[in-house]
Design a protein around this motif. Sequence first.
Motif, PDB file in Angstrom:
ATOM      1  N   HIS A 296      25.556  56.182  59.734  1.00  0.00           N
ATOM      2  CA  HIS A 296      24.660  55.283  60.484  1.00  0.00           C
ATOM      3  C   HIS A 296      25.262  53.887  60.608  1.00  0.00           C
ATOM      4  CE1 HIS A 296      21.380  58.163  60.509  1.00  0.00           C
ATOM      5  NE2 HIS A 296      21.734  58.458  59.269  1.00  0.00           N
ATOM      6  N   PHE A 297      26.545  53.754  60.266  1.00  0.00           N
ATOM      7  CA  PHE A 297      27.239  52.469  60.340  1.00  0.00           C
ATOM      8  C   PHE A 297      26.681  51.464  59.327  1.00  0.00           C
ATOM      9  CE2 PHE A 297      28.110  54.704  64.166  1.00  0.00           C
ATOM     10  CZ  PHE A 297      29.405  54.365  64.514  1.00  0.00           C
ATOM     11  N   ARG A 298      26.087  52.003  58.258  1.00  0.00           N
ATOM     12  CA  ARG A 298      25.549  51.144  57.198  1.00  0.00           C
ATOM     13  C   ARG A 298      26.475  51.223  55.988  1.00  0.00           C
ATOM     14  NH1 ARG A 298      20.119  54.587  57.498  1.00  0.00           N
ATOM     15  NH2 ARG A 298      19.462  54.025  59.597  1.00  0.00           N
ATOM     16  N   LEU A 299      26.598  50.117  55.278  1.00  0.00           N
ATOM     17  CA  LEU A 299      27.428  50.094  54.072  1.00  0.00           C
ATOM     18  C   LEU A 299      27.045  51.274  53.175  1.00  0.00           C
ATOM     19  CD1 LEU A 299      28.165  46.949  51.957  1.00  0.00           C
ATOM     20  CD2 LEU A 299      27.324  49.001  50.845  1.00  0.00           C
ATOM     21  N   ASP A 300      28.068  51.997  52.713  1.00  0.00           N
ATOM     22  CA  ASP A 300      27.821  53.192  51.911  1.00  0.00           C
ATOM     23  C   ASP A 300      27.699  52.795  50.427  1.00  0.00           C
ATOM     24  OD1 ASP A 300      27.948  55.499  50.456  1.00  0.00           O
ATOM     25  OD2 ASP A 300      29.645  56.363  51.554  1.00  0.00           O
ATOM     26  N   PRO A 301      26.507  52.912  49.834  1.00  0.00           N
ATOM     27  CA  PRO A 301      26.318  52.453  48.448  1.00  0.00           C
ATOM     28  C   PRO A 301      27.203  53.208  47.449  1.00  0.00           C
ATOM     29  CG  PRO A 301      24.215  52.982  49.480  1.00  0.00           C
ATOM     30  CD  PRO A 301      25.275  53.452  50.412  1.00  0.00           C
ATOM     31  N   ASP A 302      27.492  54.485  47.717  1.00  0.00           N
ATOM     32  CA  ASP A 302      28.364  55.238  46.804  1.00  0.00           C
ATOM     33  C   ASP A 302      29.776  54.675  46.855  1.00  0.00           C
ATOM     34  OD1 ASP A 302      26.280  56.855  46.082  1.00  0.00           O
ATOM     35  OD2 ASP A 302      26.712  58.363  47.619  1.00  0.00           O
ATOM     36  N   ALA A 303      30.210  54.339  48.062  1.00  0.00           N
ATOM     37  CA  ALA A 303      31.548  53.755  48.204  1.00  0.00           C
ATOM     38  C   ALA A 303      31.588  52.396  47.508  1.00  0.00           C
ATOM     39  CB  ALA A 303      31.895  53.614  49.680  1.00  0.00           C
ATOM     40  N   LEU A 304      30.496  51.663  47.569  1.00  0.00           N
ATOM     41  CA  LEU A 304      30.437  50.353  46.884  1.00  0.00           C
ATOM     42  C   LEU A 304      30.592  50.558  45.382  1.00  0.00           C
ATOM     43  CD1 LEU A 304      29.883  47.296  46.788  1.00  0.00           C
ATOM     44  CD2 LEU A 304      27.426  47.820  46.781  1.00  0.00           C
ATOM     45  N   TRP A 305      29.886  51.557  44.875  1.00  0.00           N
ATOM     46  CA  TRP A 305      29.976  51.841  43.441  1.00  0.00           C
ATOM     47  C   TRP A 305      31.415  52.195  43.060  1.00  0.00           C
ATOM     48  CZ3 TRP A 305      28.090  50.784  39.017  1.00  0.00           C
ATOM     49  CH2 TRP A 305      28.422  51.553  37.890  1.00  0.00           C
ATOM     50  N   ALA A 306      32.047  53.015  43.880  1.00  0.00           N
ATOM     51  CA  ALA A 306      33.433  53.419  43.594  1.00  0.00           C
ATOM     52  C   ALA A 306      34.349  52.190  43.572  1.00  0.00           C
ATOM     53  CB  ALA A 306      33.914  54.427  44.633  1.00  0.00           C
ATOM     54  N   ARG A 307      34.178  51.297  44.522  1.00  0.00           N
ATOM     55  CA  ARG A 307      34.993  50.067  44.566  1.00  0.00           C
ATOM     56  C   ARG A 307      34.760  49.231  43.309  1.00  0.00           C
ATOM     57  NH1 ARG A 307      37.306  51.780  48.614  1.00  0.00           N
ATOM     58  NH2 ARG A 307      37.475  50.798  50.653  1.00  0.00           N
ATOM     59  N   LEU A 308      33.488  49.104  42.931  1.00  0.00           N
ATOM     60  CA  LEU A 308      33.157  48.260  41.769  1.00  0.00           C
ATOM     61  C   LEU A 308      33.741  48.839  40.492  1.00  0.00           C
ATOM     62  CD1 LEU A 308      29.435  47.361  42.581  1.00  0.00           C
ATOM     63  CD2 LEU A 308      31.396  45.801  42.605  1.00  0.00           C
ATOM     64  N   THR A 309      33.685  50.162  40.375  1.00  0.00           N
ATOM     65  CA  THR A 309      34.227  50.805  39.175  1.00  0.00           C
ATOM     66  C   THR A 309      35.719  50.506  39.077  1.00  0.00           C
ATOM     67  OG1 THR A 309      32.694  52.563  39.743  1.00  0.00           O
ATOM     68  CG2 THR A 309      34.123  52.992  37.908  1.00  0.00           C
ATOM     69  N   ALA A 310      36.416  50.637  40.208  1.00  0.00           N
ATOM     70  CA  ALA A 310      37.863  50.388  40.198  1.00  0.00           C
ATOM     71  C   ALA A 310      38.156  48.920  39.888  1.00  0.00           C
ATOM     72  CB  ALA A 310      38.462  50.778  41.548  1.00  0.00           C
ATOM     73  N   LEU A 311      37.389  48.025  40.480  1.00  0.00           N
ATOM     74  CA  LEU A 311      37.613  46.591  40.246  1.00  0.00           C
ATOM     75  C   LEU A 311      37.306  46.228  38.798  1.00  0.00           C
ATOM     76  CD1 LEU A 311      36.008  45.257  43.551  1.00  0.00           C
ATOM     77  CD2 LEU A 311      38.436  45.071  42.929  1.00  0.00           C
ATOM     78  N   SER A 331      24.055  46.876  65.528  1.00  0.00           N
ATOM     79  CA  SER A 331      22.769  46.418  64.978  1.00  0.00           C
ATOM     80  C   SER A 331      22.322  47.292  63.794  1.00  0.00           C
ATOM     81  CB  SER A 331      21.676  46.330  66.053  1.00  0.00           C
ATOM     82  OG  SER A 331      21.210  47.596  66.485  1.00  0.00           O
ATOM     83  N   ALA A 332      23.301  47.817  63.056  1.00  0.00           N
ATOM     84  CA  ALA A 332      22.959  48.636  61.885  1.00  0.00           C
ATOM     85  C   ALA A 332      22.424  47.742  60.760  1.00  0.00           C
ATOM     86  CB  ALA A 332      24.195  49.391  61.399  1.00  0.00           C
ATOM     87  N   VAL A 333      21.432  48.259  60.062  1.00  0.00           N
ATOM     88  CA  VAL A 333      20.840  47.515  58.945  1.00  0.00           C
ATOM     89  C   VAL A 333      21.244  48.211  57.648  1.00  0.00           C
ATOM     90  CG1 VAL A 333      18.663  46.808  57.868  1.00  0.00           C
ATOM     91  CG2 VAL A 333      18.916  46.684  60.355  1.00  0.00           C
ATOM     92  N   ASP A 334      22.119  47.547  56.886  1.00  0.00           N
ATOM     93  CA  ASP A 334      22.547  48.132  55.606  1.00  0.00           C
ATOM     94  C   ASP A 334      21.348  48.352  54.706  1.00  0.00           C
ATOM     95  OD1 ASP A 334      25.194  47.961  56.334  1.00  0.00           O
ATOM     96  OD2 ASP A 334      25.634  46.203  55.103  1.00  0.00           O
ATOM     97  N   ARG A 335      21.466  49.360  53.830  1.00  0.00           N
ATOM     98  CA  ARG A 335      20.403  49.582  52.840  1.00  0.00           C
ATOM     99  C   ARG A 335      20.584  48.565  51.709  1.00  0.00           C
ATOM    100  NH1 ARG A 335      17.740  54.357  52.421  1.00  0.00           N
ATOM    101  NH2 ARG A 335      16.637  53.214  50.795  1.00  0.00           N
ATOM    102  N   LEU A 336      20.143  47.348  51.969  1.00  0.00           N
ATOM    103  CA  LEU A 336      20.284  46.275  50.985  1.00  0.00           C
ATOM    104  C   LEU A 336      19.598  46.636  49.667  1.00  0.00           C
ATOM    105  CD1 LEU A 336      21.221  43.384  50.338  1.00  0.00           C
ATOM    106  CD2 LEU A 336      19.113  42.552  51.389  1.00  0.00           C
ATOM    107  N   ASP A 337      18.490  47.380  49.751  1.00  0.00           N
ATOM    108  CA  ASP A 337      17.796  47.793  48.525  1.00  0.00           C
ATOM    109  C   ASP A 337      18.734  48.619  47.647  1.00  0.00           C
ATOM    110  OD1 ASP A 337      17.619  49.585  50.730  1.00  0.00           O
ATOM    111  OD2 ASP A 337      16.077  50.758  49.712  1.00  0.00           O
ATOM    112  N   LEU A 338      19.553  49.465  48.276  1.00  0.00           N
ATOM    113  CA  LEU A 338      20.476  50.295  47.494  1.00  0.00           C
ATOM    114  C   LEU A 338      21.664  49.472  46.995  1.00  0.00           C
ATOM    115  CD1 LEU A 338      20.419  53.620  49.562  1.00  0.00           C
ATOM    116  CD2 LEU A 338      18.964  52.910  47.652  1.00  0.00           C
ATOM    117  N   VAL A 339      22.105  48.508  47.797  1.00  0.00           N
ATOM    118  CA  VAL A 339      23.193  47.619  47.367  1.00  0.00           C
ATOM    119  C   VAL A 339      22.752  46.884  46.092  1.00  0.00           C
ATOM    120  CG1 VAL A 339      24.482  45.523  47.993  1.00  0.00           C
ATOM    121  CG2 VAL A 339      24.139  47.341  49.688  1.00  0.00           C
ATOM    122  N   LEU A 340      21.511  46.419  46.095  1.00  0.00           N
ATOM    123  CA  LEU A 340      21.007  45.692  44.916  1.00  0.00           C
ATOM    124  C   LEU A 340      20.872  46.615  43.711  1.00  0.00           C
ATOM    125  CD1 LEU A 340      18.474  43.483  46.866  1.00  0.00           C
ATOM    126  CD2 LEU A 340      20.426  42.622  45.561  1.00  0.00           C
TER     127      LEU A 340
END
Length: 646
Positions: A296-311, A331-340
Amino acid sequence: MSATPHDALRAWFLGPRAENADLVERLVTEAVRDHVFWRRNYHPEDGAVIRETDKRSPGYEDAVATLTQELMGLLAELKRDVPFFSGRYKGHMLWQQTIASQVGYFAAMLYNPNNVTTEAAPVTTRLELEVAAQLARMIGYEPARAWGHLTSGGTVANFEALWIARNIRYLPVAAAVACREMGLAMEVTRPDGRTAGIGDLALHELLGLRNEDALDVWHALRSAVPRAEWHERIDRHTLAWAGYQEYTRELARQFGDPLPDGVVLVAATAHYSWEKIVRSLGIGSRQLVFVPVDRHFRLDPDALWARLTALGARRTPVIACVSVCGTTEESAVDRLDLVLEVRERAARELGFSFHVHSDACYGGYAAAVTRGADGTRRTAAAIRADIGTDWPDDDWLRAMAALERADSVTIDPHKLGYVPYPAGAILLRDRRARELVAVDPPYLTPSDERGGEERFIGRFIFEGSKPGAAAAAVWLSHKVLPLDERGYGFLIGRTVAGARALHAALGDDLAPFRLARLPVPDINVVCFVATHPSLATLAELNRFNEAVYRQLSLNKPGGDPEYIVTRTRVTSPHYDGAIEPVLRDLGVATHETWQRDPGGLVVLRATVMDPFLAERKPATDHVAGFVAALRRASVAALGPESLRGW
Ligand SMILES: Cc1ncc(COP(=O)(O)O)c(C=O)c1O
């Protein structure tokens, strides 16, 4: 008869055919006359500098003739400008401005207030702070705690957000060094909730505190030191004071460890200005880490987690994560609730936290949809019933409601606020953060005077002089269109209904052409790719869509396009997570061929900011008109032989 937003909508804009010309003329004349009275009544004893007899001199008459003549020239030139007001304009993120904002801007422009300080803008500075407070309330920030102001646009607002985020991130390091030098013991709360002495934390731990804990320790430290000594004992140790080079040397001395490169995580769909911002802040493009998006062109929370783990494993500090609310292209709306949620999990399991920013430059005003007239949150079902579409779903509402938990949010009135340029806004959840960028010049109101802080807002703002007229424009527009279901909520709801009608119509039979649509948008930008059975490769497809775009843009050979759209390129790796269904639908390229092609996939883009699009009567039906024009543009792009056999 009770007033409804449906009727009011017709009074909000000049209208595609200047239907409200009388109204605008009356209000503008009122503004000019009122300003004239003001001048005439200001020390009337002063007398006129320009006398009626002066007006008969040849020099005066010449000057007036030149002005009139040149204005005529300018007015003629301006006819070559872009017809943003028309139902045919579906290009960039703008359409008509509200009459309120135009008249508000015009009226205040005559006074030319400079919103750097109340000394130069006593009225519009107050209006600027009021509109920022209104936007903060709309997204759910606690009024007493939040702060915000206007900027010249989204780029500057985002710059300021990252400037502040960066300064917060390095604050605990400065505090630890200051405490060490002064022999002070100070407790801090770690991201996992345990407390520790600031002197006992390793460098990477200091760089991973939660924002509020970093600000708490900073304030505790400042309270422990007389103000006159802040610079010498505390501020001297900040990155803002020392600069990256000296700071790195200092950390090597103090911690036996140079400053590790801090990264900024951004959704892969993030606006290109983030690249400018990390470069200008000295963070560097190399430290900009793109987080893949989903289908849906929204930031992927799983991918964010993977990046954070590596960092986290490399102990790399994360300065901020930028999530987007209303991406520029889709005009995609990221799932900010999941990012948080991911940030909370990182605090618990990985032991570090970071600033979360929502770039809601485009989509921020859509939060008005979530507010009832009394300011309470509406349910998704109530909104759907009102708008008469299957939008929004509960997840969209959760994402928008999560804005209240982001550390900073940027929202541009000059985009979905339908306000003239320049008007962006930055909102901070914790007003203490503004101190981290404060600078006092000697010639403006000192901040320790009573009420001085709000009088000289320029001390907290990157820009200096800025138009008070912009604040007046936003203020008057918010008065006429409240930030809830009666005003902006209704207006934006209509555009979403229009965008969905357009998205559905693009599925109509256009044989022999066909449109592969990107998913139904989260707000109102509709993206699609035109195709034809004769197109066998990605390169051919891209050439064809570029040609269709030329037909439907101001670049059309011979000019006068029937409709105006824009186009973008969807490239790898940013869109790896989103492209699969589109490629499958098009059938001319595999994921691998697309990945190898630096040109990516050309996508046509129609921004629907026209609230009348969903209303087919009584004027031209611009949904059907657009689809028919697309077919004509496709034939023109591929030649008449494209119709052979059809
Ligand atoms: C999501 C987003 N952020 C930031 C910006 C930059 O805004 P501005 O052009 O006002 O600087 C844009 C512009 O389109 C945008 O869409």
